[in-house]
Design a protein around this motif. Sequence first.
Motif, PDB file in Angstrom:
ATOM      1  N   LYS A 254      49.268  29.218  27.449  1.00 44.81           N
ATOM      2  CA  LYS A 254      48.009  28.500  27.247  1.00 44.81           C
ATOM      3  C   LYS A 254      46.821  29.212  27.872  1.00 44.81           C
ATOM      4  N   GLY A 255      47.070  30.039  28.875  1.00 48.21           N
ATOM      5  CA  GLY A 255      45.989  30.827  29.437  1.00 48.21           C
ATOM      6  C   GLY A 255      45.674  30.542  30.891  1.00 48.21           C
ATOM      7  N   CYS A 256      44.948  31.470  31.492  1.00 47.16           N
ATOM      8  CA  CYS A 256      44.560  31.387  32.900  1.00 47.16           C
ATOM      9  C   CYS A 256      43.286  32.203  33.089  1.00 47.16           C
ATOM     10  N   THR A 257      42.389  31.712  33.939  1.00 49.59           N
ATOM     11  CA  THR A 257      41.150  32.426  34.258  1.00 49.59           C
ATOM     12  C   THR A 257      40.940  32.416  35.766  1.00 49.59           C
ATOM     13  N   LEU A 258      40.454  33.529  36.311  1.00 52.73           N
ATOM     14  CA  LEU A 258      40.166  33.589  37.741  1.00 52.73           C
ATOM     15  C   LEU A 258      39.035  34.581  37.999  1.00 52.73           C
ATOM     16  N   HIS A 259      38.377  34.405  39.137  1.00 47.61           N
ATOM     17  CA  HIS A 259      37.369  35.343  39.617  1.00 47.61           C
ATOM     18  C   HIS A 259      38.030  36.243  40.659  1.00 47.61           C
ATOM     19  N   TYR A 260      37.665  37.525  40.680  1.00 52.13           N
ATOM     20  CA  TYR A 260      38.247  38.448  41.652  1.00 52.13           C
ATOM     21  C   TYR A 260      37.159  39.307  42.281  1.00 52.13           C
ATOM     22  N   ASP A 261      37.439  39.740  43.496  1.00 52.21           N
ATOM     23  CA  ASP A 261      36.517  40.604  44.239  1.00 52.21           C
ATOM     24  C   ASP A 261      37.379  41.579  45.030  1.00 52.21           C
ATOM     25  N   VAL A 262      37.312  42.871  44.674  1.00 48.16           N
ATOM     26  CA  VAL A 262      38.167  43.871  45.318  1.00 48.16           C
ATOM     27  C   VAL A 262      37.313  45.003  45.865  1.00 48.16           C
ATOM     28  N   ASN A 263      37.693  45.502  47.034  1.00 49.67           N
ATOM     29  CA  ASN A 263      36.968  46.610  47.647  1.00 49.67           C
ATOM     30  C   ASN A 263      37.960  47.519  48.365  1.00 49.67           C
ATOM     31  N   ILE A 264      38.327  48.620  47.701  1.00 51.29           N
ATOM     32  CA  ILE A 264      39.141  49.653  48.344  1.00 51.29           C
ATOM     33  C   ILE A 264      38.149  50.662  48.891  1.00 51.29           C
ATOM     34  N   ILE A 265      37.912  50.612  50.184  1.00 57.18           N
ATOM     35  CA  ILE A 265      36.816  51.336  50.825  1.00 57.18           C
ATOM     36  C   ILE A 265      36.786  52.804  50.415  1.00 57.18           C
ATOM     37  N   GLY A 266      35.637  53.208  49.874  1.00 55.02           N
ATOM     38  CA  GLY A 266      35.430  54.599  49.514  1.00 55.02           C
ATOM     39  C   GLY A 266      36.100  55.035  48.226  1.00 55.02           C
TER      40      GLY A 266
ATOM     41  N   TRP B 144      44.801  49.175  54.163  1.00 51.43           N
ATOM     42  CA  TRP B 144      44.906  47.866  53.533  1.00 51.43           C
ATOM     43  C   TRP B 144      43.614  47.530  52.799  1.00 51.43           C
ATOM     44  N   THR B 145      43.736  46.784  51.731  1.00 53.35           N
ATOM     45  CA  THR B 145      42.564  46.242  51.060  1.00 53.35           C
ATOM     46  C   THR B 145      42.847  44.795  50.681  1.00 53.35           C
ATOM     47  N   THR B 146      41.787  44.039  50.468  1.00 51.79           N
ATOM     48  CA  THR B 146      41.922  42.623  50.133  1.00 51.79           C
ATOM     49  C   THR B 146      41.311  42.349  48.766  1.00 51.79           C
ATOM     50  N   VAL B 147      42.035  41.615  47.947  1.00 52.52           N
ATOM     51  CA  VAL B 147      41.518  41.150  46.666  1.00 52.52           C
ATOM     52  C   VAL B 147      41.324  39.642  46.785  1.00 52.52           C
ATOM     53  N   LYS B 148      40.073  39.215  46.806  1.00 52.15           N
ATOM     54  CA  LYS B 148      39.781  37.790  46.916  1.00 52.15           C
ATOM     55  C   LYS B 148      39.866  37.148  45.534  1.00 52.15           C
ATOM     56  N   ILE B 149      40.477  35.983  45.465  1.00 51.09           N
ATOM     57  CA  ILE B 149      40.648  35.266  44.202  1.00 51.09           C
ATOM     58  C   ILE B 149      40.049  33.871  44.344  1.00 51.09           C
ATOM     59  N   SER B 150      39.265  33.469  43.352  1.00 49.76           N
ATOM     60  CA  SER B 150      38.643  32.143  43.396  1.00 49.76           C
ATOM     61  C   SER B 150      38.531  31.576  41.985  1.00 49.76           C
ATOM     62  N   HIS B 151      38.138  30.308  41.901  1.00 50.06           N
ATOM     63  CA  HIS B 151      37.933  29.627  40.616  1.00 50.06           C
ATOM     64  C   HIS B 151      39.153  29.781  39.698  1.00 50.06           C
ATOM     65  N   PHE B 152      40.330  29.635  40.271  1.00 55.15           N
ATOM     66  CA  PHE B 152      41.561  29.770  39.486  1.00 55.15           C
ATOM     67  C   PHE B 152      41.716  28.555  38.577  1.00 55.15           C
TER      68      PHE B 152
END
Length: 202
Positions: A39-51, A166-174
């Motif tokens: 049926k589907g899925c939507t999410l917002h993501y924010d990723v920052n692998i420094i440099g 390490w890097t962080t991928v933030k997930i929101s509005h799932f």
Amino acid sequence: MKAVLALLILPMSLYAGESNAQQARKLFNSVYRMVFASKGCTLHYDVNIIGIYKTKGIISYKGKKSRYIEDRYLSWNDGVTAYMVDKKKKAVKIYRADDDNKDGYLAKFKYDLNNFEYSWKEGKDGIQLILRPKTSHLIGIRQVVGVLDSKTHYPKYLRIKVAFFWTTVKISHFSTDELDDKIFVFPRKQFSSYSFIEHRKD
């Protein structure tokens, strides 16, 4: 979907009698099914692998179909053909949907889910689902820690160890609201002035 969501909110205690690894793999599989549900899925993501790599956007999945929207890059994948748009270069690259080359830098981090060891534990932000590769390499993913909401098991963020950092991928509005197949169809008219680069025969 109701049946899937019911499974996802079951407390981990109902997996009693199974090893931590078995519980973790079941939990991972249930979240995976939720993200790539029919049926589907939507999410917002924010990723920052420094440099190396930094981006944020919105992505939608429905089975093998996907669409993402970022400031510079956009993509439509209808399950057969993938259109990769670069707004700065005013170019559209066309690939087969199953061609890993369409993902550029991220293609370096493709992996087989069966090549990981799984475990889980309770954390201050929610359930920590931990994946470690059975065989580590100098380049590539060394460890993934996915943090899930304790009640819904919706993903909150990922901590990924690549090589030595390490890097962080933030997930929101799932959201698991049903998606119309039309959103995965490439709107060619919007990009009629762009150059089109064919890669389906590569």
